[in-house]
Design a protein around this motif. Sequence first.
Motif, mmCIF file in Angstrom:
data_model
loop_
_atom_site.group_PDB
_atom_site.id
_atom_site.type_symbol
_atom_site.label_atom_id
_atom_site.label_comp_id
_atom_site.label_asym_id
_atom_site.label_seq_id
_atom_site.Cartn_x
_atom_site.Cartn_y
_atom_site.Cartn_z
ATOM 1 N N ALA A 492 -26.782 -2.597 41.265
ATOM 2 C CA ALA A 492 -26.506 -3.485 40.137
ATOM 3 C C ALA A 492 -26.795 -2.877 38.762
ATOM 4 N N PRO A 493 -27.979 -2.297 38.505
ATOM 5 C CA PRO A 493 -28.233 -1.791 37.142
ATOM 6 C C PRO A 493 -27.429 -0.547 36.787
ATOM 7 N N PHE A 494 -26.827 0.085 37.784
ATOM 8 C CA PHE A 494 -26.181 1.377 37.550
ATOM 9 C C PHE A 494 -24.673 1.331 37.764
ATOM 10 N N ALA A 495 -24.122 0.115 37.938
ATOM 11 C CA ALA A 495 -22.692 -0.017 38.196
ATOM 12 C C ALA A 495 -21.853 0.549 37.057
ATOM 13 N N GLN A 546 -30.800 8.461 37.341
ATOM 14 C CA GLN A 546 -30.857 7.353 36.402
ATOM 15 C C GLN A 546 -32.187 6.621 36.538
ATOM 16 N N PHE A 547 -32.669 6.090 35.412
ATOM 17 C CA PHE A 547 -33.977 5.439 35.367
ATOM 18 C C PHE A 547 -33.836 4.066 34.736
ATOM 19 N N ARG A 548 -34.479 3.092 35.358
ATOM 20 C CA ARG A 548 -34.433 1.727 34.847
ATOM 21 C C ARG A 548 -35.848 1.216 34.641
ATOM 22 N N THR A 549 -36.138 0.741 33.428
ATOM 23 C CA THR A 549 -37.441 0.165 33.116
ATOM 24 C C THR A 549 -37.453 -1.308 33.492
ATOM 25 N N PRO A 550 -38.630 -1.884 33.713
ATOM 26 C CA PRO A 550 -38.702 -3.293 34.127
ATOM 27 C C PRO A 550 -38.032 -4.214 33.106
ATOM 28 N N GLY A 551 -37.238 -5.134 33.596
ATOM 29 C CA GLY A 551 -36.585 -6.108 32.735
ATOM 30 C C GLY A 551 -35.291 -5.651 32.116
#
Length: 641
Positions: A492-495, A546-551
């Motif tokens: 989801a966050p990287f689509a 790829q990196f995703r931070t909380p929220g």
Amino acid sequence: MQSQDVAPRHAASAGAPHPAVDVEQAEAALVEHYPRLVRLAYLVLPPGLARGRRVLTAHSLVQRALPRGRRQVPVIPAQANGRQTDPGYSLVRLAVVRTALEAGRPLRLTAWPTRAQLPALLPQVWGLRLFPRSGGADELALDQRLAGLSGPARAAYALRGLEQLPDGDVRRILRAVGVEHPEGALAEANGVPAEYPLLDSPEFDPCSLQARPTDLMRRRQHTKAALAAAAALAVCGALVALPGGGWGADGAAAPVYAQNPAAQAALDPARLTEVAATAWQTAARTDFSVWPARGTLTGDTALLHRALAVWARPGDTVRVSATPGTQTGGPAGPPQLLYAGVVDSARVVVFYDGLRIARYAEPRDGTEGAALDFARVDGATGAEASALVLGRADGNVRYLTAPWVTKAAERDLMKPTAGAMDLALADGVTGPLASSALQQGACTSWNVLQLTDAQGVHLATDLGELVPARLTAGRPGDTGEASGSAALRDWAPFACSLAAERSAGVRNVNAWAFAEQQLPESAGTGAWVCTRAETWRGGGAVSLAQFRTPGSQYGAVAAKGADVTACGPRDPHVLAGVLWKSGGGQWYLLAAGSRDTASIRATGGVTASAQGTQLVARAKQGAQAELEGTLEDGGEISGLR
């Protein structure tokens, strides 16, 4: 690892003579660094130009940057990223910046315009508008901020960020190109946040382009005028098209240029291969060779003849496209017919020759504007041979599905908890669904095709080609379908990162959640995912860490590797890092490796080491570090780049 480090200056000593650069040295530098120079010109050119003209002007300015003889050039670093000073590159870069600034100056009645102020004569592309691929929200915001700067300020920002030059060298370049107050340009550039890694994104890459048609109504008017002027030729063409030979019955195909019995047999609709509707149920494999012929026009011999003739000899008016690495030659023998019917406002014919899919499309009311598209499908079986694109219209796409598909649905990849919306499925043809390959502007959704068969549920996404790319999830070598709840959460966050793979001949894309990392100062847990796009041609695979931070709704690309084995089945390992700023204003280097990483070392702008799969170290804004790691079996691994 993305960073913004500024390398030390290499200024010449006072009074030192400037090196002389000849044409050959400048040409070598221009050819070697052409993409970087075009990107620099594109950033400096005035934003008031249309994106298409801005692209062509950037290429034109760089191609005209060669000197006409030996020139002396100040010793300014060619690029502050560890490479040696290149006087040839410095000279060409000066010419590019100078002409790009000239192009932004208004025309005056009291002076002759310079070459740069006039529209580019070359290069030219007729019938198409070319513009860079759209980036994300961050790139769009940066482009808008740069549009508010003056030309010298944009040049200062680009030299700082793209060339990574310190302010002293930026001043020298601006003075050399005629800027009277370089200090003011630097001060104005300070008003835009230093988001320099975004300058390397596709949003600002005039060498990676999308194509769209020009003004079709105006082209139609010009075409009518040309036809009126060529009335005599039309009469001659009518005579050639009389029965007994000629190209009249072949629609948009070119004239016959050889009488070869084997080639003629391949163009005979009566010899097309068609398989039974139930052949797939007893076949040894499930691929395109067991697809039956479907559609309401499979018996239209004239349509099939035109499609085969255009495949063998596409005329000048036929738009031909192919995925990278796909041959566009005619069939070696009678191909297999997969579909012939009406799709939206076009008649469409789809063939398969064992290695390629060929789709012919023509308007329902004639043959003018026919199109021929090719895609490689060698080795496709199962989920990879489950769907083909029949057509795109009004932002939607329709698919032809395999005979073993029992259900089709549409799903938003960015909403993992939302359900899938069923699609109508008539004779294997799906109802229309929104195509992510056609969406423009900010990425707020990413719709994918969900197919169900006896083997399970599969996801595929439209990337602008004939064959949708299959989506998977999991550790390389042990991947599974992306339709499970855990896989959907990982994707989801990287689509939106899939947009970078449009029209690249992608076969499948895998998402691998290789690490979770506790952030400093109790800021929560960040997620690391490596997405890898494999191509039909084998080469050209792209891995993104790829990196995703909380929220955060979106992940950020921390590192990119092209033509690398990392994150793939041959090398199921990855190591990547990113600079992260805490809520308290402290910058940190965060690095993570896959689960079999024993230790990580950082050198360069940050010096630190840690045992295990993760590293956290204090850093300064813009620091640049090199990452190395050791695997549990003693092997070495480098940071993805």
